[in-house]
Design a protein around this motif. Structure first.
Motif, short mmCIF file in Angstrom:
data_model
loop_
_atom_site.label_atom_id
_atom_site.label_comp_id
_atom_site.label_asym_id
_atom_site.label_seq_id
_atom_site.Cartn_x
_atom_site.Cartn_y
_atom_site.Cartn_z
N GLN A 1 -8.06 26.85 16.19
CA GLN A 1 -8.19 25.39 16.20
C GLN A 1 -9.62 25.02 15.82
O GLN A 1 -10.56 25.24 16.58
CB GLN A 1 -7.84 24.84 17.59
CG GLN A 1 -7.94 23.33 17.69
CD GLN A 1 -7.45 22.81 19.03
OE1 GLN A 1 -6.35 22.29 19.14
NE2 GLN A 1 -8.29 22.94 20.06
N ASN B 1 -5.75 20.51 15.00
CA ASN B 1 -5.28 20.21 16.35
C ASN B 1 -4.08 21.09 16.68
O ASN B 1 -3.05 21.03 16.02
CB ASN B 1 -4.89 18.73 16.45
CG ASN B 1 -4.32 18.37 17.80
OD1 ASN B 1 -4.78 18.88 18.82
ND2 ASN B 1 -3.30 17.52 17.81
N SER B 2 -4.22 21.92 17.69
CA SER B 2 -3.15 22.82 18.11
C SER B 2 -2.26 22.10 19.12
O SER B 2 -2.70 21.77 20.22
CB SER B 2 -3.72 24.10 18.71
OG SER B 2 -2.69 24.96 19.15
N SER C 1 -11.14 22.21 15.59
CA SER C 1 -11.81 21.17 16.38
C SER C 1 -12.57 21.76 17.57
O SER C 1 -13.38 21.07 18.19
CB SER C 1 -10.80 20.14 16.86
OG SER C 1 -9.78 20.75 17.64
N ASP C 2 -12.34 23.04 17.88
CA ASP C 2 -13.12 23.71 18.92
C ASP C 2 -14.52 24.05 18.43
O ASP C 2 -15.42 24.32 19.23
CB ASP C 2 -12.43 25.01 19.36
CG ASP C 2 -11.15 24.74 20.14
OD1 ASP C 2 -11.02 23.62 20.69
OD2 ASP C 2 -10.29 25.63 20.20
N TYR C 3 -14.69 24.04 17.11
CA TYR C 3 -15.95 24.50 16.52
C TYR C 3 -16.70 23.40 15.77
O TYR C 3 -17.91 23.50 15.57
CB TYR C 3 -15.67 25.66 15.56
CG TYR C 3 -14.97 26.82 16.20
CD1 TYR C 3 -15.68 27.83 16.84
CD2 TYR C 3 -13.57 26.89 16.22
CE1 TYR C 3 -15.02 28.89 17.44
CE2 TYR C 3 -12.90 27.94 16.82
CZ TYR C 3 -13.64 28.95 17.44
OH TYR C 3 -12.98 29.99 18.05
N SER D 1 -16.96 18.96 14.89
CA SER D 1 -16.57 17.58 15.20
C SER D 1 -16.17 16.88 13.91
O SER D 1 -16.47 17.35 12.81
CB SER D 1 -17.72 16.82 15.87
OG SER D 1 -18.77 16.62 14.93
#
Length: 340
Positions: A45, A29-30, A47-49, A51
């Motif tokens: 980050q 998390n950025s 979580s962009d790629y 889940s």
């Protein structure tokens, strides 16, 4: 690699010159920016790629590495020496557990039944959910299951911990009877912790809701009073297996990690005797070998005699934990024979 960007400053990296050469910051998390030598550090980050569900479905297989693997395969060692080392590892491992229990029991003001209860619940679950199980305590008291009906207490536990809600519908529907009117009595149980139960990479029979129900139902046969666990010959547990009260794999885990070490700790605490003797392992001779990726690799190297019982698998796991994984070759009889 951090959970969130702010962990960089929390860990003091901005004042540590060893981190001046960092060229990429990887986070889940950025939530801020990192600067090194007054320059922004590129950040990715994850979580962009991916889940959280993707991560739960991913299982990391760490290689089981043995410093003496090649030397061991080229040099024949006596079976007596190998067996001595494995027996020593087993005793040392249990001794460590006993000493740990003697420290932890003080925090519970020597409530041995409560300590047994919470350790059984923790080790009944798969490793990825044990931290969740630990957070059930100290709020979850043994007295709740002694005072209220089993279904009432179980319902309070699975609802308040979020376990029922987070279990797949196909599994939890078999627990709908818990919500009958007769089971909805108020139970004084509440958790401040937000649980995130995990279901990745385990069979439905090992889902935390299913496993907790299995183990709590088994303890309910004793009405949550554990005199037999402390005083009787542990072979009484074999009768529970014959009645299918609990699975063999779960029983092996609980005996090795909870029942046997706690029983020995209580005996030592009372001053009846000190130390662990090979005879204490007798119950494991009646239980099956524990198959996992560690024992599979260890058995190919050590090849213990009659590797079909839990005594052998416990010895291999103890050897791996106390000697091979930490590369304590100089204190291992096998290592000494190979290298010195």
């Amino acid at each position: 690699i951090h959970i969130e960007t702010k962990d960089w400053s929390r860990h003091g990296h901005e004042i540590d010159k060893r981190y001046d050469q960092v060229v990429l910051h990887v986070v889940w998390n950025s939530n801020s920016r990192v600067r090194v030598l007054n320059k922004k550090v590129p950040e990715i980050q994850l979580s962009d790629y991916f889940s959280e569900n993707d991560l739960q479905k991913t299982k990391i297989h760490r290689p089981v590495d043995f410093p003496c693997m090649h030397a061991f395969s080229k040099r024949a060692l006596s079976r007596k020496l190998v067996n001595q080392q494995l027996e020593m590892a087993s005793i040392l491992h249990l001794n460590q557990k006993v000493e740990h229990n003697l420290v932890e029991i003080k925090r519970l003001e020597f409530d041995w039944d409560q300590f047994l209860f919470q350790n059984i619940l923790c080790y009944a679950l798969d490793p990825q959910n044990r931290s969740n199980a630990e957070m059930l305590f100290p709020d979850l008291k043994l007295s709740i299951f002694r005072r209220y009906s089993f279904d009432q207490a179980l319902r309070a536990l699975v609802v308040e911990s979020g376990l029922y809600e987070q279990t797949p519908v196909s599994i939890r529907k078999s627990f709908d009877h818990l919500f009958d009117n007769r089971n909805t009595k108020y139970i004084p149980l509440h958790f401040d912790y937000e649980f995130k139960w995990k279901h990745g990479k385990v069979r439905p029979s090992a889902y935390p809701l299913v496993r907790l129900n299995l183990v709590l139902s088994w303890l309910n046969e004793y009405e949550y009073y554990f005199d037999d666990f402390w005083n009787a010959d542990l072979k009484f547990l074999l009768e529970d297996l014959s009645r299918n009260s609990i699975s063999k794999s779960v029983m092996v885990t609980l005996i090795q990690n909870v029942i046997l070490p706690l029983r020995m700790a209580k005996v030592e605490f009372t001053g009846i005797k000190k130390g662990i003797y090979p005879s204490e392992f007798e119950i494991l001779r009646y239980l099956p070998f524990e198959n996992n990726y560690v024992t599979h690799k260890m058995i190919s190297l050590f090849q213990p005699e009659q590797s079909v019982k839990a005594t052998q698998s416990f010895a291999l796991l103890s050897q791996h934990k106390l000697f091979c994984q930490s590369k304590r070759c100089t204190t291992c009889l096998i290592g000494k024979a190979l290298w010195f």
